[in-house]
Write a protein that holds these residues in place. Structure first.
Motif, short mmCIF file in Angstrom:
data_model
loop_
_atom_site.label_atom_id
_atom_site.label_comp_id
_atom_site.label_asym_id
_atom_site.label_seq_id
_atom_site.Cartn_x
_atom_site.Cartn_y
_atom_site.Cartn_z
N PHE B 261 5.29 2.54 -0.47
CA PHE B 261 3.73 3.32 -0.03
C PHE B 261 2.84 2.75 -1.11
O PHE B 261 1.70 2.01 -0.81
CB PHE B 261 3.62 4.55 -0.40
N ALA B 262 3.30 2.47 -2.48
CA ALA B 262 2.32 1.80 -3.65
C ALA B 262 1.81 0.65 -3.35
O ALA B 262 0.72 0.41 -3.89
CB ALA B 262 2.51 2.61 -4.87
N THR B 263 2.70 -0.05 -2.78
CA THR B 263 2.31 -1.62 -2.78
C THR B 263 1.05 -1.83 -1.72
O THR B 263 0.54 -2.71 -1.71
CB THR B 263 3.32 -2.55 -2.34
N SER B 264 1.03 -0.70 -1.01
CA SER B 264 0.01 -0.95 0.30
C SER B 264 -1.41 -0.63 -0.55
O SER B 264 -1.57 -0.12 -1.27
CB SER B 264 0.20 -0.02 1.20
N GLN B 265 -2.31 -0.93 0.34
CA GLN B 265 -3.68 -0.70 -0.04
C GLN B 265 -4.29 0.62 0.36
O GLN B 265 -5.37 0.80 0.23
CB GLN B 265 -4.72 -1.78 0.51
N LEU B 266 -3.60 1.44 0.93
CA LEU B 266 -4.14 2.81 1.95
C LEU B 266 -4.35 3.63 0.77
O LEU B 266 -3.50 4.01 0.05
CB LEU B 266 -3.10 3.20 2.69
N PRO B 267 -5.41 4.21 0.62
CA PRO B 267 -5.83 5.25 -0.10
C PRO B 267 -4.74 6.43 0.04
O PRO B 267 -4.56 6.74 1.13
CB PRO B 267 -7.28 5.62 0.16
N GLY B 268 -4.50 7.01 -1.23
CA GLY B 268 -3.55 8.03 -0.97
C GLY B 268 -2.11 7.72 -1.27
O GLY B 268 -1.02 8.32 -1.80
N TRP B 269 -1.94 6.21 -1.12
CA TRP B 269 -0.57 5.55 -1.21
C TRP B 269 -0.55 4.61 -2.25
O TRP B 269 0.31 4.70 -3.19
CB TRP B 269 -0.04 4.80 -0.33
N HIS B 270 -1.64 3.99 -2.42
CA HIS B 270 -1.89 3.01 -3.74
C HIS B 270 -2.25 3.49 -5.06
O HIS B 270 -3.36 3.74 -5.31
CB HIS B 270 -3.07 1.72 -3.55
N THR B 271 -1.19 4.05 -5.52
CA THR B 271 -1.50 4.90 -6.96
C THR B 271 -0.45 4.21 -8.09
O THR B 271 0.74 4.35 -7.48
CB THR B 271 -1.25 6.34 -6.75
N THR B 272 -0.76 3.73 -8.98
CA THR B 272 0.28 3.12 -10.04
C THR B 272 1.18 4.24 -10.47
O THR B 272 2.16 3.77 -10.82
CB THR B 272 -0.39 2.49 -11.16
N ILE B 273 0.81 5.61 -10.46
CA ILE B 273 1.90 6.60 -11.10
C ILE B 273 2.94 6.80 -10.20
O ILE B 273 4.03 7.39 -10.46
CB ILE B 273 1.01 7.77 -11.43
N PHE B 274 3.02 6.27 -8.90
CA PHE B 274 3.89 6.84 -7.89
C PHE B 274 5.22 6.30 -8.14
O PHE B 274 6.33 7.45 -7.99
CB PHE B 274 3.62 5.79 -6.53
N PRO B 275 5.75 5.27 -8.78
CA PRO B 275 7.23 5.15 -9.46
C PRO B 275 7.66 6.38 -10.29
O PRO B 275 8.46 7.01 -9.68
CB PRO B 275 7.18 3.79 -10.19
N PRO B 276 7.05 6.55 -11.62
CA PRO B 276 7.78 7.70 -12.26
C PRO B 276 7.62 9.08 -11.55
O PRO B 276 8.40 9.81 -11.82
CB PRO B 276 6.86 7.48 -13.64
N TYR B 277 6.31 9.14 -10.90
CA TYR B 277 6.14 10.46 -10.06
C TYR B 277 7.23 10.77 -9.00
O TYR B 277 7.75 11.94 -9.06
CB TYR B 277 4.86 10.46 -9.67
N PHE B 278 7.49 9.73 -8.25
CA PHE B 278 8.69 9.88 -7.31
C PHE B 278 10.08 10.20 -7.93
O PHE B 278 10.66 11.03 -7.29
CB PHE B 278 8.65 8.60 -6.41
N VAL B 279 10.23 9.60 -9.06
CA VAL B 279 11.51 9.68 -9.80
C VAL B 279 11.59 11.37 -10.10
O VAL B 279 12.72 11.69 -10.07
CB VAL B 279 11.76 8.74 -11.02
N ALA B 280 10.52 11.59 -10.89
CA ALA B 280 10.53 13.16 -11.38
C ALA B 280 10.67 14.09 -10.16
O ALA B 280 11.38 14.91 -10.23
CB ALA B 280 8.94 13.46 -11.93
N GLY B 281 9.95 13.64 -9.19
CA GLY B 281 10.09 14.27 -7.78
C GLY B 281 11.55 14.62 -7.38
O GLY B 281 12.21 15.48 -6.66
N ALA B 282 12.11 13.38 -7.31
CA ALA B 282 13.41 13.16 -6.97
C ALA B 282 14.54 14.05 -7.60
O ALA B 282 15.48 14.74 -7.15
CB ALA B 282 13.92 11.73 -6.83
N ILE B 283 14.25 14.13 -9.08
CA ILE B 283 15.26 14.79 -9.97
C ILE B 283 14.96 16.42 -9.60
O ILE B 283 15.84 17.12 -9.59
CB ILE B 283 15.03 14.49 -11.34
N PHE B 284 13.69 16.55 -9.34
CA PHE B 284 13.51 17.90 -8.99
C PHE B 284 13.92 18.55 -7.95
O PHE B 284 14.60 19.47 -8.00
CB PHE B 284 11.59 17.91 -8.93
N SER B 285 14.04 17.98 -6.75
CA SER B 285 14.52 18.28 -5.79
C SER B 285 15.98 18.19 -5.62
O SER B 285 16.48 19.28 -5.03
CB SER B 285 13.99 17.47 -4.34
N GLY B 286 16.55 16.96 -6.32
CA GLY B 286 17.96 16.78 -6.57
C GLY B 286 18.52 18.20 -7.15
O GLY B 286 19.60 18.77 -6.85
#
Lengths: 228, 470, 658, 204
Positions: B261-286
């Motif tokens: 998502f984050a490599t795109s230019q789409l607003p709402g997706w293109h956010t540099t915090i996505f990688p650590p944020y997704f990892v935290a979310g993944a651990i959370f749900s896991g």
């Protein structure tokens, strides 16, 4: 109490299993690479045609130009299968009663086309244009092989994407002066030996380069060149 | 190997070992004082003659749902990916949502196995095996979705760099291909890690097995493990290495997923915090999923002495921590969307919270950020029913997180003509509109795409070759 | 021994394995009428009507519809001259205007003639074409059936009856045929028929011409073609510094003051711009701040996770973190500059008029952020950060000192509880402080991850200074056998994990995402760090901060040896400073958006220098570090270096890595 | 290399000959006991011997005198090989037009996508990282079992009934008959001095 013990030889079996385990993927890869290749599956397709038309006779022996019949090849993307009329240009007079010509005569009488079987099929999602190639010095023989020696036409090239790309990456070996388009033996230096052969080959090579320069041939490798 | 000590007390049928006495560790295995008792307890699950009835019931439900999935997949492949309601501009929704959701779930197993191992968190041993197994199945679930999303499942091997007649190669600059390598590597390494951990235990099972079939099967899969200390030496190094390798791998997998998502230019997706944020979310749900699974498992198989209240308490703390991280990321996104000054970015986030999918957004925030805050209270962290309910809520919330990110960002395109020209085409596309309105995903854009004349024109070019037949 | 049957099975299997390849070889060697197998069919045969395919809709099943008789296709209506070869009722004598005479036309005519006509008429037109010959042979040949062949000798185009025909008439013959000859209108386009007609005329001439008829220029055609061809004693003696370090403390203070004074002096005498000086000040002060913040992070994380191993080394970290209660002093220059309204060149948002004059586009963007980026709110926020940091920095040290005086574990429990709000407030304050003091230096730029990036910087600086502090303490003969190589290994791991790997991960993700999306308002920040000497500077950051230390520290051995670990910690500390320089100093050029290409921007800023060699940078770094060291030594001397009554102390002293 | 890895195939061929002794096993009840015993065996000069324990006993490596395995070093280089492999793979396929032999002849295909350079290093890093991990993990797994001589489904020790508790709650010391210091009576006596629960002989 008895307990299952693996026999001693099971230890010797394990390296064998490892060997097989290592071989099977390689085997499968090669099987797919060779067996599923268009060179195996596509090349050599030689359907039986409704009319036992001989390219070896007409194009080879008689030396008739390919374009006599496939007359749209320079002007259109599609190289037309000739109309019955084209056959009848000559065969009204030459062997009109020949049994081999019966379907042709029948077609000529009732106006229904002869249903030839298509030999060279490029996938429908690839846009191939005969005129774009032919008018830049790509001869018939490059894709269709020695039609002039085929009694019944068969597919001699894989017509795969990789095969197309080979030429698009390095077009020169398949170029010739436009005047030699339909000359199946151009560039072969047949019957020449030694120095004469080298000289002829050098000349062919020179001419290929000249054609490349003349038409600024720098074929595109973009997806949209063929898939659009 | 510790017997009951000061750190435990019995409360309503549960042995509470969550009491903290600084300087001593609470026992992680309860009511046992012999090595053999642990073995007995662990092995009885697999050796028991009678499988619990509850297992059959849950298995039947699972099997039924699996068949339904199978049917749906066949239907999808036969019909096409349109059955998801995909349409311009929402070109992917449920498939990628499910993919990201399951990959996220899959993070807990390796995280518990690897990261907690590296951090010397011994409580991991009570839950790591089935968390690893859960990971493997979760990654398999995840793998289904990109597979069927490609539309043509039978050519899914095109994802791999194999020599082929097209002389084509995968496009390594695409994040979607990174996914293939990341998820593929993750599945392989998780499997190796799980199996490596399993080998000595399989040897135990082998030496206890009564039936011949069991002896052969356990014998073969334990690879002839005999507990040699020379083996243990290399085994421990290898296990440490695998843990050290898995740790950055876990981080990378969901980072790569976020790159989709984050490599795109789409607003709402293109956010540099996505990688650590997704990892935290993944651990959370896991971790939430591990709690969801651990609670029935310890009830059903009598593992309360192995998966103790402390394990659950610790997992709930991890859920609380990662829930706060996710909340941090949500707020950073909002702040930066405003701070960036980019109107599209602002719109994307205002639309996310107050647009047509506002309900999904508030479901996500309440499940992911607000609900986990209850875990600040120890009474809640150690209450089995409440944590079970909360873990389910977290999973619902995390599913909606992906849904919100994906769908709300796509559903409103930014081309001005999308707004102005929708109505002009309503008449012409009335039937289309009726059909699409019933589907999730905004379809305004479809209706307003101008008919493409170029195709027609190029077709005209072929006409001249047309006189070959008589 | 394995049973013999196994060998047979393997041999047989190997044999069978050869069969598929034999089949492949056989299939490849001979043509076959079998239809080609398409493994993947999709879209190969599309449900559409291709040229010359069947369409059952029509009676004759042709997908392509033939032209109706007497209908002329659109755009193919021509003059009677062109279409029929007739001018005023007579055969045209000349070529129509649609196909004017040219050498190209004749050449085309020749080619077309050779294709369509030569079969019967021969290449030279004498009626001796190969079809003609074969037909004649067929008729006279008794070897085979004639099948009604009734061939009439093809006409020679040089026959006087043909030679005298006009161009129009020849065209007509080609179009409609004559006697036994079929019309070629369907096979040959109009233009080409004219070309053939013209060629026939030329052919006739050629066979009936003399040398003088040939233009001299045409007798020989020398065509030149261009040949252009084309990278472990727990007595006071061991755990208190006592009199040790007094000299070091004074010396550090002395060095610090001298260095700072020298830096000021250099600026006073005009060796550096004041703006540049204050940016360098910001960079160095933020660097010192990150050391303390990293130490604070270390402290509360140990409590948060109830860690046992780290108790032996927690006091130095607490002391490092306690410096947060005076580090706000470094901010005072900015407070003064902002209040005086003279910070416009450092924080462009503080002087909107100047920004609007220099970069209107940027000013326009920043205008929207005034609710956040304004001097009063900026100062209020700074006050909040300093209060939070100073509180937690000193609170953990005091609580830990209290634990050292009592056997009760209550202070430990309290610290564990306090770690929760500390973590939350730490996360938020470091994020917004970085936004305020670093990100807003380029007020138009933004990155969601920037707070996390600053955290990795704090980890780098904090953990490396903690390692250096512990080693220096042991070198001074205290903490002997209290801090062991096991603790060093773990601190090394933390430095490795958070300060390098996590740094690289965050840094890479931030860079890659911005690089990939390539949105102008984001890329400028990185471009400014790629132009001129900054390119090399950035490359060194990557190698110095990650690649080189990664390979150096990946094994456990360098982490367990104090000499190598000291080296690595100093190295990383330097690169933590270097990273701050990289963050603070470069300025996004206002004209970046005007360059057409990246190369043009690179060319224009090729001479851009980093200024890293300027003595003021180094004086400030040494000066601030020395003062920081001086205060730290003072506190280390004031308190025991170990929390003797910590409940986890035994765990920590017995600690061993597995 | 492990002392117990392979019963040589020469021995395997003499399967019909009368059973030979594999060695002696001594059974212990606690990790502390085996630790002490292991130190004695180590110091007495036996080479072909081993400890079998249900779980890794911390410090037993030292008690046995096992040298550090070189596994991590090999794994490091395998990881680096993975990095290089990924770099070569990506730059060859996406940024070169070379034709090379990789089992079959293959050609790189640089084609322009979204204006990114053919050689897009930032975009190549994720796959480089993943292959580093994959190569390192596979070699860790493969080499650990290979160095241990596993899988080895048959082992003389499995014939012994007592030994089955080696994977549950008992600790064993095994001294093999092939050790030059091995003399059955003397070794038996030595093992008895270690104060085990039981001593038994294992047949090959």
């Amino acid at each position: 109490m008895s307990r299952f013990l693996f026999p001693k030889w099971s230890n010797a079996l394990l390296p064998l299993i490892a060997l097989v385990g290592a071989t099977v993927p390689i085997y499968v890869l090669y099987f797919v690479a060779f067996g599923f290749s268009p060179k195996t599956l596509e090349v050599g397709y030689q359907p039986v045609q409704p009319v036992p038309f001989s390219h070896a006779l007409h194009a080879g022996e008689l030396g008739m130009d390919c374009r006599y019949c496939h007359n749209t090849v320079e002007r259109a993307d599609h190289a037309a299968i000739p109309a019955t009329q084209t056959c009848m240009n000559c065969h009204t007079l030459i062997k009109p009663e020949s049994p081999k010509l019966e379907p042709v005569q029948a077609s000529y009488q009732d106006g229904l086309p002869i249903l030839w079987t298509k030999v060279h099929h490029v996938a429908d999602y690839a846009y191939f244009s005969h005129q774009a190639h032919v008018n830049r010095g790509v001869g018939c023989v490059s894709c269709h092989g020695r039609i002039d020696q085929m009694e019944v036409v068969y597919q001699s090239q894989p017509l795969s994407m990789g095969w197309c790309l080979d030429c698009h990456r390095n077009p020169e070996p398949n170029l010739r002066p436009v005047s030699e388009l339909t000359n199946m033996s151009w560039g072969l230096a047949l019957g020449l030996e030694g120095e004469a052969r080298d000289k002829a080959e050098a000349e062919f090579a020179q001419q290929r380069i000249e054609v490349q320069n003349l038409y600024h041939i720098n074929p595109s490798e973009n997806c949209s060149t063929c898939h659009r | 190997m510790t017997t009951m000590n000061v750190n435990t007390k019995v409360r309503s049928g549960e042995t509470d070992n969550t009491q903290d006495v600084p300087g001593s560790r609470a026992p992680l295995v309860l009511n046992m004082n012999k090595f053999n008792q642990v073995t007995q307890q662990v092995c009885q699950v697999a050796e028991a003659r009678r499988t619990p009835m509850a297992w059959y019931i849950t298995f039947a439900i699972g099997l039924g749902l699996l068949s339904l999935l199978g049917f749906c997949i066949v239907y999808l492949i036969v019909t096409g990916v349109g059955v998801w309601g995909l349409n311009n501009p929402v070109m992917w929704a449920y498939d990628i949502t499910n993919f990201v959701f399951w990959v996220g779930i899959g993070h807990a197993g390796t995280l518990i196995s690897a990261i907690l191992f590296l951090f010397r968190q011994k409580w991991r041993t009570g839950i790591n095996r089935f968390a690893e197994a859960m990971t493997i199945f979760a990654v398999m679930c995840a793998g289904i979705f990109p597979g069927i999303h490609v539309g043509r499942v039978w050519v899914v091997y095109w994802l791999f760099p194999l020599p082929n007649q097209m002389e084509m190669w995968p496009q390594f600059r695409s994040p979607l291909l990174w996914d293939v390598f990341a998820v593929g590597t993750y599945f392989t390494v998780s499997l190796l890690f799980w199996f490596t951990g399993l080998v000595p235990d399989l040897a135990t099972m082998r030496d206890r097995a009564k039936g011949k079939i069991q002896q052969i099967a356990y014998g073969a899969f334990s690879l002839g493990w005999r507990g040699s200390n020379r083996h243990w030496h290399r085994y421990e190094r290898a296990y440490l290495l695998l843990a050290a390798l898995s740790t950055p791998l876990v981080l990378s997998v969901h980072s790569v997923v976020s790159f989709d998502f984050a490599t795109s230019q789409l607003p709402g997706w293109h956010t540099t915090i996505f990688p650590p944020y997704f990892v935290a979310g993944a651990i959370f749900s896991g971790f939430a999923m591990v709690v969801t699974l651990a609670i029935p498992a310890r009830e059903m198989f009598g593992l309360k002495n192995l998966i103790t209240l402390r394990h659950l308490d610790n997992m709930n703390k991890v859920i609380l921590l990662t829930g706060c991280m996710v909340g941090y990321a949500y707020s950073m996104e909002f702040f930066i969307a405003w701070y960036s000054g980019a109107i599209y970015e602002k719109f994307a986030f205002i639309n996310r919270a107050f647009g047509q999918y506002w309900w999904a957004y508030f479901l996500m925030v309440s499940c992911n950020v607000i609900t986990p805050q209850l875990f600040w209270f120890k009474a809640i962290r150690t209450s089995i029913p409440i944590m079970f309910a909360l873990s389910l809520l977290v999973n619902v919330g995390m599913w909606f997180e992906r849904f919100v990110i994906i769908v709300t960002s796509l559903a409103n395109d930014f081309l001005p003509f999308l707004m102005g020209r929708v109505h002009a085409h309503l008449g012409r596309h009335r039937n289309l509109l009726r059909e699409f309105r019933s589907l999730p995903g905004d379809v305004h854009a479809v209706l307003s795409l101008p008919p493409d004349d170029r195709h027609r024109r190029s077709e005209g070019g072929h006409a001249r070759g047309g006189s070959a037949f008589r | 021994m394995p049973p013999r049957i196994l060998f047979f099975a393997v041999a047989l299997l190997s044999l069978f394995a050869m069969v598929p390849f034999a089949v492949i070889a056989w299939v490849r060697s001979a043509p076959s009428p079998g239809r080609p197998i398409h493994i993947i069919q999709d879209m190969d045969f599309q449900p559409r009507f291709n040229t010359q395919t069947l369409n059952p809709l029509f009676q004759d099943e042709r997908a392509m519809r033939p032209q109706l008789a007497g209908v002329v296709a659109l755009g193919e209506v021509g003059t009677p001259h062109f279409t029929d070869g007739v001018v005023d009722g007579n055969w045209a004598q000349a070529l129509p205007s649609e196909a004017p005479m040219s050498m190209d036309l004749l050449e085309r005519g020749q080619l077309r003639f050779n294709i369509y006509c030569s079969a019967c008429h021969g290449y030279s037109g004498y009626g001796d074409g190969i079809v003609n010959q074969r037909a004649m042979d067929a008729m006279s040949n008794a070897d085979g059936p004639i099948y009604g062949t009734a061939w009439v000798q093809a006409k020679s185009v040089h026959d006087p009856t043909v030679r005298d025909q006009s161009l129009g008439q020849i065209y007509n013959t080609i179009t409609h045929g004559i006697r036994n000859m079929a019309g070629y209108a369907a096979q040959i386009p109009t233009e080409d028929r004219w070309a053939i007609a013209a060629y026939v005329k030329a052919l006739q001439k050629s066979q009936d011409a003399r040398l003088q008829d040939v233009p001299t220029a045409r007798t020989c055609e020398p065509e030149q073609m261009s040949h252009a061809s084309p990278t472990i004693d727990l007595t006071d003696r061991n755990i208190e510094l006592g009199s040790k370090g007094a000299t070091a403390r004074i010396a550090c203070l002395f060095i610090g003051v001298i260095c700072l004074a020298a830096a000021f002096l250099l600026v006073f005498i005009g060796q550096m711009e004041w703006t540049a000086f204050w940016k360098a000040w910001l960079q160095n002060w933020f660097f010192i701040l990150e050391i303390s913040l990293g130490a604070l992070f270390f402290v509360f994380v140990q409590h948060l996770t109830k860690a046992g191993w780290s108790t032996a080394i927690r006091r130095p970290a607490e002391v490092l973190a306690s410096n947060l209660n005076w580090l706000w002093i470094g901010f005072l220059p900015f407070l003064i500059l902002l209040l005086m309204g003279k910070a416009g060149h450092i924080f462009p948002w503080s002087d909107m008029e100047m920004l609007a004059a220099e970069a209107p586009a940027e000013a326009h963007l920043v205008e929207g952020k005034r609710a956040y980026l304004n001097t009063p709110f900026f100062l209020i926020r700074a006050l909040i950060y300093f209060v939070v940091w100073a509180f937690f920095g000193t609170w953990f040290l005091r609580a830990s000192l209290k634990q050292g005086r009592t056997d009760d574990s209550a202070p430990t429990r309290l610290m564990q509880k306090m770690a929760c709000p500390a973590a939350i407030l730490f996360g938020l304050t470091i994020t917004f402080a970085t936004f305020d003091w670093v990100m807003s230096l380029s007020p138009a730029w933004f990155s969601t991850m920037f707070g996390v990036y600053a955290f990795t910087g704090a980890a780098t600086c904090g953990f490396s200074v903690l390692i250096i502090t512990c080693i220096l303490l042991q070198r001074n003969g205290v903490m002997v056998n209290v801090i062991t190589r096991e603790h060093y290994q773990d601190m090394g791991k933390l430095m490795f994990g958070f300060g390098m790997v996590f740094w690289a991960y965050i840094g890479f993700s931030q860079y890659m995402l911005i690089w990939y999306a390539n949105i102008p308002e984001e890329t400028g920040w990185f471009l400014a760090r790629q132009l001129g000497d900054w390119g090399w500077f950035s490359a060194w950051l990557l190698f110095g901060h990650f690649c080189i230390p990664f390979v150096f520290l990946i094994s456990k051995h360098p982490k367990r040896d104090w000499k190598t670990l000291l080296f690595a910690a100093c190295w990383l500390l330097f690169f933590g400073w270097y990273d701050m320089y990289w963050l603070v100093i470069p300025v996004i050029p206002h004209d970046l958006g005007t360059f057409e290409t990246y190369d043009a921007a690179v060319q224009a800023y090729a001479s851009e220098t980093t200024g890293i060699g300027h003595p003021v940078n180094w004086l400030l770094m040494v000066g601030m570090l020395a003062i920081f060291a001086s205060f730290t030594i003072a506190r280390l001397r004031a308190h025991p270096l170990l929390c003797r009554k910590d409940p986890w102390l035994k765990t920590s002293l017995d600690f061993e890595n597995f | 290399m492990s002392a117990t890895t392979k019963p040589s195939s020469a021995k395997a061929s003499q399967a019909d000959s009368p059973p030979r002794s594999y060695g002696l096993i001594a059974e212990f009840e606690t990790p502390a006991q085996i630790m002490k015993a292991a130190e004695r065996v180590r110091d007495s000069g036996y080479k072909w011997w081993d400890c079998c324990t249900p779980f890794p006993v911390h410090g037993l490596d030292k008690a046995m005198g096992i040298r550090q395995t070189i596994l991590p070093i090999i794994v490091f280089f395998m990881g680096m090989a993975g990095t290089c492999a990924a770099f070569v793979l990506q730059s060859f396929t996406n940024a070169s037009d070379w034709t090379v032999w990789a089992g079959v002849w293959v050609t790189g295909y640089p084609f322009l996508i979204s204006g990114k350079p053919f050689m897009s290093l930032p975009a190549f890093i994720p796959v480089m990282f993943e292959l580093t991990i994959l190569f390192a993990a596979l070699s860790t797994f493969g080499l650990m079992f290979a160095f241990n001589g596993l899988p080895q489904l048959y082992h003389p020790l499995f014939r012994n009934k007592r030994f089955r508790r080696a994977t549950d709650d008992r600790f064993f010391i095994v001294i093999e008959a092939r050790d030059p210091h091995y003399f059955k009576a003397r070794t038996w006596e030595f093992l008895e001095s270690l104060d085990p629960i039981a001593i038994e002989e294992v047949e090959d």
